[in-house]
Design an enzyme around this catalytic site. Structure first.
Site, PDB file in Angstrom:
ATOM      1  N   TYR A 149       0.936  -1.228   0.022  1.00  0.00           N
ATOM      2  CA  TYR A 149       0.053  -0.030   0.038  1.00  0.00           C
ATOM      3  C   TYR A 149       0.766   1.158   0.078  1.00  0.00           C
ATOM      4  O   TYR A 149       1.849   1.445   0.847  1.00  0.00           O
ATOM      5  CB  TYR A 149      -1.001  -0.186   1.282  1.00  0.00           C
ATOM      6  N   ASP A 244       9.492   2.697  -0.337  1.00  0.00           N
ATOM      7  CA  ASP A 244       8.219   3.309   0.422  1.00  0.00           C
ATOM      8  C   ASP A 244       8.581   3.087   1.950  1.00  0.00           C
ATOM      9  O   ASP A 244       8.071   1.759   2.406  1.00  0.00           O
ATOM     10  CB  ASP A 244       7.027   2.975   0.088  1.00  0.00           C
ATOM     11  N   LYS A 272       4.674   9.369   8.790  1.00  0.00           N
ATOM     12  CA  LYS A 272       4.492   8.806  10.201  1.00  0.00           C
ATOM     13  C   LYS A 272       5.573   9.384  11.196  1.00  0.00           C
ATOM     14  O   LYS A 272       5.503  10.203  11.748  1.00  0.00           O
ATOM     15  CB  LYS A 272       4.524   7.270  10.107  1.00  0.00           C
TER      16      LYS A 272
HETATM   17  P1  KE4 Z   1      -0.702   8.119   4.442  1.00  0.00           P
HETATM   18  O1  KE4 Z   1      -1.382   8.887   3.452  1.00  0.00           O
HETATM   19  O2  KE4 Z   1      -1.833   7.271   5.192  1.00  0.00           O
HETATM   20  O3  KE4 Z   1      -0.068   9.064   5.580  1.00  0.00           O
HETATM   21  O4  KE4 Z   1       0.322   7.195   4.173  1.00  0.00           O
HETATM   22  C1  KE4 Z   1      -0.017   6.453   2.925  1.00  0.00           C
HETATM   23  C2  KE4 Z   1       0.942   5.260   3.441  1.00  0.00           C
HETATM   24  C3  KE4 Z   1       2.009   4.947   2.404  1.00  0.00           C
HETATM   25  N1  KE4 Z   1       3.029   4.119   2.501  1.00  0.00           N
HETATM   26  C4  KE4 Z   1       2.799   3.093   3.524  1.00  0.00           C
HETATM   27  C5  KE4 Z   1       3.982   1.925   3.348  1.00  0.00           C
HETATM   28  C6  KE4 Z   1       1.913   3.227   4.507  1.00  0.00           C
HETATM   29  O5  KE4 Z   1       1.913   2.264   5.276  1.00  0.00           O
HETATM   30  C7  KE4 Z   1       1.038   4.217   4.364  1.00  0.00           C
HETATM   31  C8  KE4 Z   1      -0.245   4.301   5.389  1.00  0.00           C
HETATM   32  N2  KE4 Z   1      -0.383   3.282   6.511  1.00  0.00           N
HETATM   33  C9  KE4 Z   1      -1.749   3.256   6.868  1.00  0.00           C
HETATM   34  C10 KE4 Z   1      -1.609   1.792   7.800  1.00  0.00           C
HETATM   35  N3  KE4 Z   1      -1.360   0.608   7.086  1.00  0.00           N
HETATM   36  C11 KE4 Z   1      -2.205   4.195   7.495  1.00  0.00           C
HETATM   37  C12 KE4 Z   1      -3.456   4.007   8.143  1.00  0.00           C
HETATM   38  C13 KE4 Z   1      -4.839   4.401   7.693  1.00  0.00           C
HETATM   39  O6  KE4 Z   1      -4.880   4.448   6.334  1.00  0.00           O
HETATM   40  O7  KE4 Z   1      -5.596   4.785   8.161  1.00  0.00           O
END
Ligand code: KE4
Length: 432
Positions: A149, A244, A272
């Site tokens: 993701y 990523d 994060k």
């Molecule tokens: P954000 O746009 O949510 O800050 O980041 C996206 C993203 C990009 N790359 C990786 C490897 C990520 O894990 C994420 C976001 N992680 C999720 C949890 N698996 C965020 C939680 C959510 O979507 O509410």
């Protein structure tokens, strides 16, 4: 049997109201507990390794707001730094020295980073890095891996993990085929599949983007040689390698998975932890590539709140705390104790399980395994996971509400917390 009606009555009331106001009652799908059933608890406050819900129930937290809370929630030194920064205002929309300071820290820490651009989320960072990959190579196709993701931008919503996998969405309506036709996918840990994609698309692939340790299909580690193989393949085909590290950055090691595994990508995304709980994402890497980003170069990307002084302040203090000697040894120790303990409890209670941890990131699947990719992960017993999640929640242990997520510990978790967690897990699994 825990009486769940009165125990979480206020959560139920607030969440019911929320569902009339926001789609699914949440501002991010995974929080809705759709795949584990039952209603989410509504948070009142967090501190260290703990959560308190609006009904006053306390939980040991293994989500840590999805990664940022690696020093423990509401760390006093972060809060104090924010109070000081607040006196100077909440947003500038102009250069500030805090941006220089955090940029220097990130560049010094992350092997691939020669220059960095701050944005407001991991999604933004991944969107921008994809545009940069294409701008630098003049090629349109990318390779991503099933179950990984990279935020919710259109071109990544192809066999994506996290909430997309959690909700079992085939992908997403509203994403035109014209956008995803350039997104090629391969199983994680499958170098032959990547080789085949390069052979089928000569001189057309801008690069490969991956979570070097997968957290969005559950916890899946790279098999020996996989990352090295991707580095060689991208070099051979004059394509870019992008890690990523939104989740793994400053968690797997201070320099991220690229430091841990000794593989230096061309570009990296972060998020994060570098915001210390405030909205921050970042992308960066080789100077010759980053020099293409406006206004230094022609590739456009912008953001009103990018480099926000409060977010920079929280990130700076968080990284300062992580620089303390012994940080990652302690994270690895406490998390290994938890992960090994959970697998032992599952074995003792007759439940097939596999999983593991690296530093402060862990995961467990209810299948004998091994789990090397998303297809393997999907064979795990999701119903059993849901029952386990609910049982742990009712006994004060807060796990990620999806099998297709990773778990996170912090420097605030104690041996007593781990011991309690393992005792509760044994109680729950013994009753299943
Ligand atoms: P954000 O746009 O949510 O800050 O980041 C996206 C993203 C990009 N790359 C990786 C490897 C990520 O894990 C994420 C976001 N992680 C999720 C949890 N698996 C965020 C939680 C959510 O979507 O509410």
């Amino acid at each position: 049997m825990v009486n769940t009606t009165t125990r979480t009555a206020k959560s139920a009331e607030i969440f019911a109201a929320a569902q009339n106001l926001m789609p699914g009652g949440v501002n991010s799908p995974v929080r809705a507990f759709k795949s584990v059933g039952g209603q989410p608890i509504v948070f009142d406050r967090v501190q260290g390794a703990y959560i308190w819900d609006v009904d006053g129930n306390q939980y040991i937290d293994y989500v840590g707001t999805w990664g940022p809370a690696i020093c423990g929630h509401a760390h006093p030194e972060v809060i104090k730094a924010l109070h000081t920064a607040l006196e100077k205002g909440t947003s500038f929309g102009a250069p500030s020295v805090q941006e220089n300071i955090l940029a220097e820290m990130v560049i010094a820490a992350v092997p691939s980073m020669e220059m960095v651009r701050f944005v407001n989320s991991g999604t933004e960072a991944c969107m921008a890095v994809l545009r940069l990959m294409r701008a630098f190579t003049g090629r349109d196709k990318i390779i991503k891996f099933e179950g990984c993701y990279h935020g919710h931008a259109d071109m990544f919503l192809v066999k994506a993990g996290s909430g997309v996998a959690t909700l079992g969405l085939p992908d997403s309506p509203g994403v035109p085929k014209s956008v995803t036709s350039n997104t090629l996918t391969a199983p994680f840990n499958d170098l032959e599949a990547v080789k085949a994609l390069f052979a089928e698309n000569p001189n057309a692939i801008a690069g490969v983007i991956l979570e070097p340790v997968v957290g969005n299909a559950g916890f899946i580690a790279p098999t020996p040689g996989f990352l090295e193989g991707l580095r060689e393949l991208t070099h051979e085909h004059r394509a870019l390698l992008v890690f990523d590290e939104v989740m793994t950055g400053f968690r797997i090691a201070y320099g991220g998975a690229q430091e841990k595994f000794g593989i230096t990508p061309d570009l990296t995304t972060l998020g994060k932890i570098i915001g210390g709980g405030l909205p921050v994402g970042a992308y960066g890497g080789r100077r010759d590539i980053m020099s293409m980003v406006a206004p230094a170069g022609p590739m456009y990307q912008a953001g009103t709140l990018s480099g926000n002084p409060l977010a920079m302040t929280a990130g700076i203090k968080t990284l300062e705390l992580l620089q303390k000697p012994g940080t990652y040894e302690e994270l690895d120790r406490i998390t290994k104790k938890l992960a090994d303990g959970l697998l032992q409890v599952a074995k003792d209670t007759g439940h097939a399980a596999c999983g593991g941890q690296i530093s402060g990131m862990f995961g467990m699947f209810f299948t004998a395994g091994p789990v090397h990719n998303y297809e393997d992960a999907k064979t795990s017993d999701l119903t059993k996971f849901s029952r386990f999640h609910r049982g742990m929640l009712e006994r004060g242990i807060y796990l990620a509400p999806s099998q297709f997520e990773a778990g996170f510990t912090s420097l605030a978790h104690t041996d007593a917390d781990i011991d309690k967690t393992l005792t509760v897990a044994r109680d729950v699994l013994s009753s299943m």
